[in-house]
Design a protein around this motif. Structure first.
Motif, PDB file in Angstrom:
ATOM      1  N   LEU A 360       0.826  -1.204   0.000  1.00  0.00           N
ATOM      2  CA  LEU A 360       0.000   0.000   0.000  1.00  0.00           C
ATOM      3  C   LEU A 360       0.866   1.262   0.000  1.00  0.00           C
ATOM      4  N   ILE A 361       1.896   1.265   0.827  1.00  0.00           N
ATOM      5  CA  ILE A 361       2.809   2.422   0.856  1.00  0.00           C
ATOM      6  C   ILE A 361       3.438   2.631  -0.509  1.00  0.00           C
ATOM      7  N   ALA A 362       3.861   1.535  -1.139  1.00  0.00           N
ATOM      8  CA  ALA A 362       4.502   1.635  -2.455  1.00  0.00           C
ATOM      9  C   ALA A 362       3.534   2.191  -3.492  1.00  0.00           C
ATOM     10  N   VAL A 363       2.303   1.696  -3.502  1.00  0.00           N
ATOM     11  CA  VAL A 363       1.307   2.181  -4.459  1.00  0.00           C
ATOM     12  C   VAL A 363       1.061   3.670  -4.270  1.00  0.00           C
ATOM     13  N   LEU A 364       0.960   4.119  -3.028  1.00  0.00           N
ATOM     14  CA  LEU A 364       0.720   5.534  -2.750  1.00  0.00           C
ATOM     15  C   LEU A 364       1.900   6.395  -3.186  1.00  0.00           C
ATOM     16  N   LEU A 365       3.119   5.903  -2.946  1.00  0.00           N
ATOM     17  CA  LEU A 365       4.300   6.671  -3.349  1.00  0.00           C
ATOM     18  C   LEU A 365       4.408   6.782  -4.865  1.00  0.00           C
ATOM     19  N   VAL A 366       4.142   5.675  -5.552  1.00  0.00           N
ATOM     20  CA  VAL A 366       4.181   5.702  -7.020  1.00  0.00           C
ATOM     21  C   VAL A 366       3.090   6.621  -7.557  1.00  0.00           C
ATOM     22  N   ALA A 367       1.906   6.546  -6.965  1.00  0.00           N
ATOM     23  CA  ALA A 367       0.799   7.395  -7.412  1.00  0.00           C
ATOM     24  C   ALA A 367       1.131   8.871  -7.192  1.00  0.00           C
ATOM     25  N   ARG A 368       1.705   9.203  -6.047  1.00  0.00           N
ATOM     26  CA  ARG A 368       2.066  10.601  -5.790  1.00  0.00           C
ATOM     27  C   ARG A 368       3.081  11.100  -6.802  1.00  0.00           C
ATOM     28  N   HIS A 369       4.109  10.286  -7.053  1.00  0.00           N
ATOM     29  CA  HIS A 369       5.118  10.658  -8.047  1.00  0.00           C
ATOM     30  C   HIS A 369       4.481  10.904  -9.408  1.00  0.00           C
ATOM     31  N   SER A 370       3.606  10.016  -9.812  1.00  0.00           N
ATOM     32  CA  SER A 370       3.007  10.103 -11.139  1.00  0.00           C
ATOM     33  C   SER A 370       2.084  11.312 -11.248  1.00  0.00           C
ATOM     34  N   LEU A 371       1.318  11.585 -10.198  1.00  0.00           N
ATOM     35  CA  LEU A 371       0.398  12.716 -10.232  1.00  0.00           C
ATOM     36  C   LEU A 371       1.149  14.038 -10.229  1.00  0.00           C
ATOM     37  N   GLN A 372       2.256  14.107  -9.508  1.00  0.00           N
ATOM     38  CA  GLN A 372       3.075  15.318  -9.529  1.00  0.00           C
ATOM     39  C   GLN A 372       3.628  15.579 -10.923  1.00  0.00           C
ATOM     40  N   LYS A 373       4.089  14.519 -11.580  1.00  0.00           N
ATOM     41  CA  LYS A 373       4.575  14.665 -12.953  1.00  0.00           C
ATOM     42  C   LYS A 373       3.449  15.111 -13.886  1.00  0.00           C
ATOM     43  N   ALA A 374       2.253  14.511 -13.705  1.00  0.00           N
ATOM     44  CA  ALA A 374       1.120  14.852 -14.559  1.00  0.00           C
ATOM     45  C   ALA A 374       0.684  16.294 -14.348  1.00  0.00           C
ATOM     46  N   GLU A 375       0.760  16.772 -13.109  1.00  0.00           N
ATOM     47  CA  GLU A 375       0.367  18.153 -12.825  1.00  0.00           C
ATOM     48  C   GLU A 375       1.247  19.142 -13.580  1.00  0.00           C
ATOM     49  N   ALA A 376       2.549  18.875 -13.593  1.00  0.00           N
ATOM     50  CA  ALA A 376       3.459  19.767 -14.307  1.00  0.00           C
ATOM     51  C   ALA A 376       3.327  19.603 -15.816  1.00  0.00           C
ATOM     52  N   GLY A 377       3.185  18.358 -16.280  1.00  0.00           N
ATOM     53  CA  GLY A 377       3.040  18.103 -17.710  1.00  0.00           C
ATOM     54  C   GLY A 377       4.243  18.511 -18.523  1.00  0.00           C
ATOM     55  N   LEU A 378       5.438  18.436 -17.919  1.00  0.00           N
ATOM     56  CA  LEU A 378       6.658  18.913 -18.575  1.00  0.00           C
ATOM     57  C   LEU A 378       7.644  17.771 -18.793  1.00  0.00           C
ATOM     58  N   PRO A 379       8.434  17.843 -19.843  1.00  0.00           N
ATOM     59  CA  PRO A 379       9.537  16.882 -19.980  1.00  0.00           C
ATOM     60  C   PRO A 379      10.510  17.044 -18.811  1.00  0.00           C
ATOM     61  N   ALA A 380      10.953  15.935 -18.250  1.00  0.00           N
ATOM     62  CA  ALA A 380      11.842  16.007 -17.086  1.00  0.00           C
ATOM     63  C   ALA A 380      13.139  16.744 -17.404  1.00  0.00           C
ATOM     64  N   SER A 381      13.614  16.641 -18.635  1.00  0.00           N
ATOM     65  CA  SER A 381      14.866  17.296 -18.993  1.00  0.00           C
ATOM     66  C   SER A 381      14.672  18.765 -19.358  1.00  0.00           C
ATOM     67  N   CYS A 382      13.435  19.257 -19.249  1.00  0.00           N
ATOM     68  CA  CYS A 382      13.144  20.671 -19.509  1.00  0.00           C
ATOM     69  C   CYS A 382      12.409  21.250 -18.306  1.00  0.00           C
ATOM     70  N   ASP A 383      12.833  20.821 -17.119  1.00  0.00           N
ATOM     71  CA  ASP A 383      12.131  21.233 -15.913  1.00  0.00           C
ATOM     72  C   ASP A 383      13.116  21.316 -14.745  1.00  0.00           C
ATOM     73  N   LEU A 384      12.728  22.003 -13.717  1.00  0.00           N
ATOM     74  CA  LEU A 384      13.478  22.133 -12.468  1.00  0.00           C
ATOM     75  C   LEU A 384      14.936  22.505 -12.737  1.00  0.00           C
ATOM     76  N   HIS A 385      15.896  21.783 -12.109  1.00  0.00           N
ATOM     77  CA  HIS A 385      17.294  22.211 -12.195  1.00  0.00           C
ATOM     78  C   HIS A 385      17.827  22.174 -13.616  1.00  0.00           C
ATOM     79  N   SER A 386      17.272  21.288 -14.459  1.00  0.00           N
ATOM     80  CA  SER A 386      17.753  21.201 -15.838  1.00  0.00           C
ATOM     81  C   SER A 386      17.346  22.412 -16.672  1.00  0.00           C
ATOM     82  N   GLN A 387      16.490  23.266 -16.138  1.00  0.00           N
ATOM     83  CA  GLN A 387      16.138  24.492 -16.828  1.00  0.00           C
ATOM     84  C   GLN A 387      16.475  25.716 -15.967  1.00  0.00           C
TER      85      GLN A 387
END
Length: 525
Positions: A360-387
């Motif tokens: 259950l903890i693993a599912v919640l952590l994966v879901a949180r990670h995925s939803l955070q990525k979906a909220e931003a909707g950005l390529p990882a290499s064009c976001d945060l420190h990489s930009q």
């Protein structure tokens, strides 16, 4: 417990499909992901040498030739983004097949492999020591880990004649992922008892595996061919102490990284200890012990830099911590789901409860990670420190900066000569991806062959001198003219967040009919 025969190919395919969907949910952000712009740009130049022919990085030594051969040809027919998605689906499918087969060989319980996928992903992300990941953008290590999983399935079943060729295939894609896995597989073989067969019976499979591995080993050896010892050591120092100490140098690891990985190892040991083991789960355990021992060697080497910095750099560049980041959470995942099939020493109920809690903890952590990525909707290499963002930058600003960056690159692609060379902001890593133009140097794209790595260091120190804070490019006419003469640079892309004022140069973008709050392009004198 179900028999192996009861798991039909239809059921296996269903579980593989579900695992693949978990991977897509977890890592399916827009291309390019971290390292995709790095790997696929080089793969495109491998098949189309005229593309970005003036770029130091893409024309440098080809360390991952097998990857370029297998995936790079797609760039002849598809865009880089489409190539990335095809590569992801191929790589993730290989991982999904390997994980399902490996999980079923240890825990023949339906959907156990799906739960193992969640625990593995969460364990890698939140328990790594040196920043390793497995499921992400397509690069050489993704198919390499897929072949490692297939080899592990054969290993726990005792089919050693297949293990070594599969690990050879992993080495062909990524020599370190495969090479370290061979050593850990050797430890499993030594502890396997009579079921392992004789050493003589392993000679031919080892030879076949070694022959396949040459497709990855020889390109790596050629990177240092013809270079002096002094230059090789200087390149290693750049790699270990400047470029990627966060992966290689133990002194650069935050204390929290040691704590989280130590807790992950402790948790894995506990889950192993509370259940009765058999030969198959013991094989998983010994493989993991080998990975942890490799990390221990790396930690010992990490004591050398103060007294023997050159020797330390020479050895620390081999990613001693890579396999433990992947193997420990994998072992935890399989040992946890095994509690669904084998009663724990605490009783079946407590075993199920522990497996359910960790799952259950693993599912919640994966879901949180995925939803955070979906909220931003950005390529990882064009976001945060990489930009060039600070960690607390709002999602809206990150999206605006990414759009502005892509707009600037699109204009460059459509309005400049294909052979033009650019000075670009230090922190970005996607200029070639979006603009399809060569650049003088950036922090991410570091060549792996010694001569070009030496040149990268020289260029980086000149273009981003320390006295300017390593993020600003000089605007002295004399220096810019030298950049044009020495590096063939024609234009400069300026990040207006760093230099908000107008440059004393000819601005070509944005034009009077266009606007761009964050980026401008100037022609060099």
């Amino acid at each position: 417990m179900l028999s192996a025969a009861s798991c039909s190919w239809r059921w296996r395919s269903w579980e593989i499909w579900l695992i693949l969907m978990v991977f897509v949910f977890y890592a399916g952000d827009p291309a390019p992901a971290i390292n995709e712009a790095h790997y696929l740009a080089k793969a495109k130049n491998f098949w189309q040498p005229q593309w970005c022919a003036g770029d130091l990085f893409v024309t440098s030594g080809k360390a991952h030739t097998t990857f370029y051969w297998v995936f790079g040809w797609l760039t002849n027919f598809f865009s880089l983004a489409t190539t990335a998605w095809i590569g992801r689906l191929v790589g993730w499918s290989l991982l999904a097949v390997g994980l399902q087969r490996f999980s079923w060989s240890v825990v023949p319980v339906r959907y156990a492999s799906l739960l193992a996928a969640f625990i593995w992903l969460a364990g890698i992300e939140h328990g790594n020591l040196a920043g390793e990941w497995v499921v992400g953008g397509i690069e050489a290590k993704v198919p390499a880990y897929g072949f490692v999983l297939l080899a592990l399935e054969r290993m726990v079943r005792g089919h050693w004649k297949i293990v070594w060729p599969l690990l050879g295939a992993a080495s062909a894609f990524h020599v370190l992922v495969g090479g370290w896995s061979v050593l850990c597989g050797g430890l499993v073989w030594l502890t396997a008892g009579k079921s392992r067969g004789s050493l003589v019976s392993q000679i031919l499979p080892l030879a076949i595996g070694g022959g396949i591995a040459l497709f990855g080993l020889l390109p790596a050896i050629w990177l240092t061919e013809g270079t002096s010892e002094a230059d090789a050591i200087a390149a290693a120092r750049t790699y270990v102490y400047q470029r990627i100490p966060h992966h290689l140098l133990p002194a650069d690891f935050a204390p929290s990284w040691y704590l989280r990985h130590g807790l992950l190892i402790a948790m894995t040991m506990i889950v192993f200890a509370i259940q009765k083991t058999d030969q198959r789960i013991r094989a998983v355990g010994w493989f993991t012990v080998g990975a942890v021992l490799l990390a221990g060697i790396g930690l010992l080497l990490g004591l050398l830099p103060q007294s023997h910095p050159d020797l330390a750099a020479k050895w620390l560049r081999f990613y001693w911590f890579r396999l433990t980041d992947a193997a420990v959470p994998l072992a935890l995942a399989l040992a946890t789901v095994r509690l669904l099939a084998v009663p724990s020493r605490w009783g079946r109920g407590l075993g199920w409860a522990l497996a359910g809690l960790l799952g259950l903890i693993a599912v919640l952590l994966v879901a949180r990670h995925s939803l955070q990525k979906a909220e931003a909707g950005l390529p990882a290499s064009c976001d945060l420190h990489s930009q060039g963002h600070f960690p607390d930058t709002s999602v809206a600003e990150r999206q605006a900066v990414c759009r502005a960056w892509i707009d600037a690159c699109d204009w460059i692609r459509d309005n400049t000569d294909p052979d033009a060379v650019f000075l670009t902001p230090r922190h970005q890593q996607t200029f070639k991806w979006y603009a399809n133009r060569a650049e003088v140097v950036n922090y991410k794209d570091v060549p792996q062959d010694v001569p070009n790595l030496k040149e990268w260091q020289s260029r980086f120190d000149r273009v981003f001198p320390p006295e300017l804070g390593r993020i600003r490019i000089t605007i002295q006419y004399s220096e810019l003219q030298k950049f044009r003469k020495q590096y063939g640079a024609d234009y400069m892309v300026v990040d207006r967040r760093i230099a908000p004022y107008s440059m004393p140069l000819q601005k070509v973008y944005p034009t009077a009919l266009e606007s761009n709050e964050y980026y401008a392009v100037y022609r060099l004198p």
